[in-house]
Write a protein that holds these residues in place. Structure first.
Motif, PDB file in Angstrom:
ATOM      1  N   SER A  73      36.626  38.752  46.681  1.00 44.94           N
ATOM      2  CA  SER A  73      37.157  38.964  45.324  1.00 44.94           C
ATOM      3  C   SER A  73      37.703  40.370  45.148  1.00 44.94           C
ATOM      4  CB  SER A  73      36.068  38.715  44.282  1.00 44.94           C
ATOM      5  OG  SER A  73      35.612  37.402  44.333  1.00 44.94           O
ATOM      6  N   SER A 101      31.140  39.396  36.904  1.00 43.14           N
ATOM      7  CA  SER A 101      30.608  38.150  37.461  1.00 43.14           C
ATOM      8  C   SER A 101      29.353  37.658  36.743  1.00 43.14           C
ATOM      9  CB  SER A 101      30.309  38.338  38.949  1.00 43.14           C
ATOM     10  OG  SER A 101      31.498  38.644  39.639  1.00 43.14           O
ATOM     11  N   TYR A 150      33.977  29.651  34.556  1.00 49.35           N
ATOM     12  CA  TYR A 150      35.134  30.261  35.216  1.00 49.35           C
ATOM     13  C   TYR A 150      36.185  30.757  34.226  1.00 49.35           C
ATOM     14  CZ  TYR A 150      33.000  28.845  39.538  1.00 49.35           C
ATOM     15  OH  TYR A 150      32.119  28.706  40.584  1.00 49.35           O
ATOM     16  N   TRP A 152      35.310  31.951  31.290  1.00 52.25           N
ATOM     17  CA  TRP A 152      34.625  33.164  30.827  1.00 52.25           C
ATOM     18  C   TRP A 152      34.765  34.275  31.857  1.00 52.25           C
ATOM     19  CZ3 TRP A 152      28.757  32.884  29.195  1.00 52.25           C
ATOM     20  CH2 TRP A 152      28.438  33.977  28.388  1.00 52.25           C
ATOM     21  N   LEU A 153      34.626  33.941  33.133  1.00 53.89           N
ATOM     22  CA  LEU A 153      34.808  34.909  34.205  1.00 53.89           C
ATOM     23  C   LEU A 153      36.217  35.498  34.151  1.00 53.89           C
ATOM     24  CD1 LEU A 153      33.931  36.242  36.956  1.00 53.89           C
ATOM     25  CD2 LEU A 153      34.919  34.214  38.034  1.00 53.89           C
ATOM     26  N   GLY A 154      37.221  34.650  33.971  1.00 53.13           N
ATOM     27  CA  GLY A 154      38.599  35.136  33.883  1.00 53.13           C
ATOM     28  C   GLY A 154      38.801  36.100  32.726  1.00 53.13           C
ATOM     29  N   LEU A 157      37.089  39.340  33.739  1.00 50.74           N
ATOM     30  CA  LEU A 157      37.872  39.981  34.803  1.00 50.74           C
ATOM     31  C   LEU A 157      39.125  40.655  34.259  1.00 50.74           C
ATOM     32  CD1 LEU A 157      37.780  37.527  37.853  1.00 50.74           C
ATOM     33  CD2 LEU A 157      36.941  39.880  37.781  1.00 50.74           C
ATOM     34  N   ALA A 176      43.600  38.152  36.968  1.00 49.41           N
ATOM     35  CA  ALA A 176      42.326  37.474  36.667  1.00 49.41           C
ATOM     36  C   ALA A 176      42.523  35.961  36.671  1.00 49.41           C
ATOM     37  CB  ALA A 176      41.780  37.938  35.321  1.00 49.41           C
ATOM     38  N   SER A 180      40.552  33.377  39.073  1.00 44.39           N
ATOM     39  CA  SER A 180      39.682  32.384  38.425  1.00 44.39           C
ATOM     40  C   SER A 180      40.151  30.956  38.632  1.00 44.39           C
ATOM     41  CB  SER A 180      39.600  32.663  36.924  1.00 44.39           C
ATOM     42  OG  SER A 180      39.094  33.934  36.683  1.00 44.39           O
ATOM     43  N   LEU A 184      38.008  27.274  39.464  1.00 41.68           N
ATOM     44  CA  LEU A 184      38.160  26.387  38.309  1.00 41.68           C
ATOM     45  C   LEU A 184      38.758  25.049  38.740  1.00 41.68           C
ATOM     46  CD1 LEU A 184      38.032  26.128  35.162  1.00 41.68           C
ATOM     47  CD2 LEU A 184      40.379  26.940  35.154  1.00 41.68           C
TER      48      LEU A 184
END
Length: 192
Positions: A73, A101, A150, A152-154, A157, A176, A180, A184
């Motif tokens: 990553s 993360s 994912y 939310w991760l994006g 990020l 991002a 992601s 996803l």
């Protein structure tokens, strides 16, 4: 109230400089929790596993998985952001990615606890040495949790990358999104 990367990533990353050590701890926990989802199935292995070996396996597996995901990553973000004019250190990029993360830690915890609860009630899905055969309701549940995690991760990020690589929000959101979208899509495609 202090800012948190989970709900106020813009404030968090603009006010703090997360350390590599704290990011490593987050990712280690994320990896360990993910690998721990297999613990209820240890008795189905064709050989006896001692509790010590099981703990060691979970810790080492979590460490290797976390290190691999973090490295890939970080390098991917660093290279993609370099293409669009990003500046900033790879160490800061790695630290911010580790903190961004956090949704994966929550996602893995929910998934692992779900499997442990099913196993403790005698309703664990069957597993073979090559695949787990999840019931359709559990596949859908896991997919929904994965999509939420994912996305939310994006979101996190986006701000982590903007801060670490000194980019405009639009460019960091694009990177991002690229990072992601792979997990996803894998989550969504697992339904078919």
């Amino acid at each position: 109230m202090p800012s948190t990367p989970l709900f106020a990533p813009d404030e968090f990353f603009s006010q703090r400089s997360p350390s590599l050590a704290s990011a490593a701890i987050i990712l280690l926990f994320t990896g360990v929790v993910a690998v721990a989802s297999a613990v209820p199935y240890a008795d189905q292995l064709p050989f006896k596993v001692t509790p010590e070996a099981l703990v060691f396996s979970v810790l080492i597996g979590g460490l290797i998985g976390a290190a691999g995901i973090w490295t890939v990553s970080t390098v991917a973000v660093y290279l993609l952001t370099a293409v669009v004019g990003g500046t900033g250190s790879i160490a800061r990029t790695a630290a911010n990615i580790g903190w961004a993360s956090l949704p994966l830690l929550l996602l893995n915890t929910i998934s692992t606890l779900t499997l442990w609860v099913l196993a403790s009630t005698g309703n664990a899905p069957p597993i073979t040495m090559t695949q787990m055969q999840l019931p359709s309701w559990l596949l859908r549940f896991t997919a929904v949790i994965g999509v939420i995690g994912y996305v939310w991760l994006g979101y996190l990020l986006t701000y982590a990358i903007r801060d670490a690589r000194n980019l405009e929000i639009r460019c960091s959101a694009g990177v991002a999104g690229i990072i992601s979208i792979i997990p996803l899509l894998n989550t969504v495609l697992s339904l078919f």
